[in-house]
Every structure is written in structure tokens, then in C-alpha cells.
Write a protein that holds these residues in place. Structure first.
Motif, short mmCIF file in Angstrom:
data_model
loop_
_atom_site.label_atom_id
_atom_site.label_comp_id
_atom_site.label_asym_id
_atom_site.label_seq_id
_atom_site.Cartn_x
_atom_site.Cartn_y
_atom_site.Cartn_z
N GLU A 266 1.00 2.26 8.11
CA GLU A 266 2.39 2.20 7.65
C GLU A 266 2.58 3.02 6.38
OE1 GLU A 266 5.94 0.99 5.59
OE2 GLU A 266 3.93 0.55 4.86
N ALA A 267 1.60 2.96 5.48
CA ALA A 267 1.69 3.70 4.22
C ALA A 267 1.68 5.20 4.46
CB ALA A 267 0.53 3.32 3.30
N SER B 9 5.05 6.15 6.54
CA SER B 9 6.29 6.00 5.78
C SER B 9 6.40 7.02 4.65
CB SER B 9 6.40 4.58 5.20
OG SER B 9 5.39 4.34 4.24
N ASN B 10 5.26 7.49 4.18
CA ASN B 10 5.28 8.51 3.11
C ASN B 10 5.31 9.93 3.65
OD1 ASN B 10 5.12 7.48 0.23
ND2 ASN B 10 3.59 6.16 1.22
N LYS C 105 0.81 -1.20 0.00
CA LYS C 105 0.00 0.00 0.00
C LYS C 105 0.85 1.27 0.00
CE LYS C 105 -3.95 0.47 0.10
NZ LYS C 105 -4.94 0.69 1.13
N ARG C 106 1.99 1.24 0.66
CA ARG C 106 2.83 2.44 0.68
C ARG C 106 3.25 2.86 -0.73
NH1 ARG C 106 5.90 -1.61 2.99
NH2 ARG C 106 7.68 -2.35 1.76
N GLU C 107 3.40 1.88 -1.64
CA GLU C 107 3.76 2.19 -3.02
C GLU C 107 2.60 2.86 -3.75
OE1 GLU C 107 5.36 -1.27 -5.01
OE2 GLU C 107 6.17 -2.01 -3.12
N ASN D 235 -1.79 -1.69 7.38
CA ASN D 235 -0.91 -1.33 6.25
C ASN D 235 -1.15 0.10 5.79
OD1 ASN D 235 -3.43 -1.99 5.16
ND2 ASN D 235 -2.57 -2.85 3.30
N ASP D 236 -2.35 0.63 6.06
CA ASP D 236 -2.61 2.04 5.75
C ASP D 236 -1.84 2.95 6.70
OD1 ASP D 236 -4.50 1.69 3.60
OD2 ASP D 236 -5.97 1.07 5.09
#
Length: 216
Positions: free
Chosen positions: A169-170, A173-174, A140-142, A166-167
């Protein structure tokens, strides 16, 4: 247009993911290859992304990778014929209230499926200009990073709203503002423990948090 962008995850934020919609994803595997009992736990797959999940299932069962596009087409057909999208309460009003900002989506679902489902509820047009899905992406980060790059805005002028770990983290991380949204209090608590500083259980609160993040 206002100097800011709001990027939404789709399932759990704009739309419910119904049991029928989950089942639709696996129908092509059963019809084409007789595969049954495939895991409905999206986190059980190596990468939580529809394109990657299709590839993983094909690989795991020794089926040709070239079948992936046909599986995706079948899935869209099943989705259109057998399911009815369900809006998260307040999603429509939230999009209306944010009119003037750049709005988009970053979803692990196929972009084509997200478009199909959102269009059925007249929710596609507001987010269509900045819409990214599973196609050609990975974690998801991508996918979120693609939406960020396409917005051409500084990261401090972007808010990402999601409902899964995962959201979180996304978003983190962004380096954008992140709002963890969930109707279920226990789910919100998990998002908070994963690092989400801003949590919402309804879209009136989501709007307040977006306004605070972007100072408008």
C-alpha cells in the motif's frame, strides 16, 4: 551518484526479525509495569509503527503518555544486550551492487533501533543518508513519503522494497516502483494479490527488478 534511489523496508528485506528481537520490544512493559501477554501480532495494533504501538499500549493500560521515551530507551538497551541481528541472505551483496545510487530505509521500527541493528552487521552506512523510522511518523505510507521527499528525485526514479501488505500500500499509494520481497512463496503470493506487480524471492532477482525499473 546515479539518478535513482532505492528505499528498503528493514525487517524481512535486509534483516530477519527474530523472536528474541520481538520479545525485546515488550520487556520494558513487563519490567516497569508488570504487563505480560501483550500481543506480538503487529497487525493487531491500530498503526503498525513502534512509536504508535508504545503509545497505544500505554493508553490502553492507563499509563502516562510521558513514559514513551523511557520505554523506547529501555527497548534499545534490551535489544543491544540480549539480541543478535540476522542478515537476510544476499542483502549485503545487494547493497554493494547498488553502490552509487541513493540508498535508504523506511521502517516501522524506531530509526534508532534500525541503526543499532544494521550497524552491528556493518550494513548501516550504505542506507544512513536516507533513513526514516517510526519517530514522528504513522502508517508506513507516511514514512515512505518522507524518504521520497528527502531524495528530491522524481517518483519514477525511486524503488521501494518491502515484505508486508502495508508496504504494498505504501509503495503504490506513493506512486513509486514497488518490489514485494519475501523468502516464503506463500507470502509472495499474498503480496501479489494485494497489488504488487514485481515479486522477488531472492536478492539476485531483486537486483534484476531494480535494474529493470530504473533502466540501468
Amino acid at each position: 551518484m546515479a539518478d535513482g534511489a532505492i528505499i528498503f523496508d528493514v525487517d524481512g528485506v535486509l534483516l530477519e526479525l527474530t523472536a528474541e528481537e520481538e520479545d525485546a520490544f515488550f520487556v520494558p512493559f513487563q519490567r516497569r509495569y508488570g504487563l505480560q501477554g501483550l500481543s506480538r501480532d503487529w497487525d493487531s495494533y491500530k498503526i503498525r509503527n513502534d512509536e504508535k504501538i508504545v503509545a497505544e499500549i500505554l493508553d490502553r493500560h492507563g499509563l502516562p503518555a510521558g513514559e514513551a521515551e523511557a520505554i523506547a530507551r529501555d527497548y534499545l538497551d534490551v535489544l543491544a544486550a540480549t539480541t543478535r541481528p540476522v542478515e537476510i541472505p544476499g542483502a549485503r551483496d545487494l547493497l554493494t551492487a547498488l553502490d552509487g545510487f541513493r540508498l535508504g530505509i523506511a521502517t516501522a521500527n524506531f530509526r534508532r533501533a534500525a541503526e543499532q541493528r544494521l550497524t552491528a552487521l556493518d550494513l548501516w552506512e550504505p542506507v544512513s543518508a536516507l533513513a526514516f523510522g517510526a519517530e514522528g511518523s504513522g502508517h508506513k505510507r507516511e514514512t515512505v513519503a518522507k524518504a521520497i521527499a528527502a531524495s528530491r528525485l522524481p517518483k519514477d526514479r525511486i524503488v521501494y522494497i518491502g515484505d508486508n501488505l502495508n508496504d504494498v500500500e505504501a509503495g503504490l499509494s506513493n506512486g513509486v516502483h514497488f518490489i514485494g520481497f519475501a523468502l516464503d512463496p506463500a507470502r509472495r503470493e499474498r503480496l501479489g494479490k494485494a497489488g504488487a506487480r514485481h515479486l522477488s524471492g531472492n536478492h539476485l532477482e531483486t537486483l534484476r527488478l531494480v535494474r529493470s525499473s530504473l533502466a540501468f
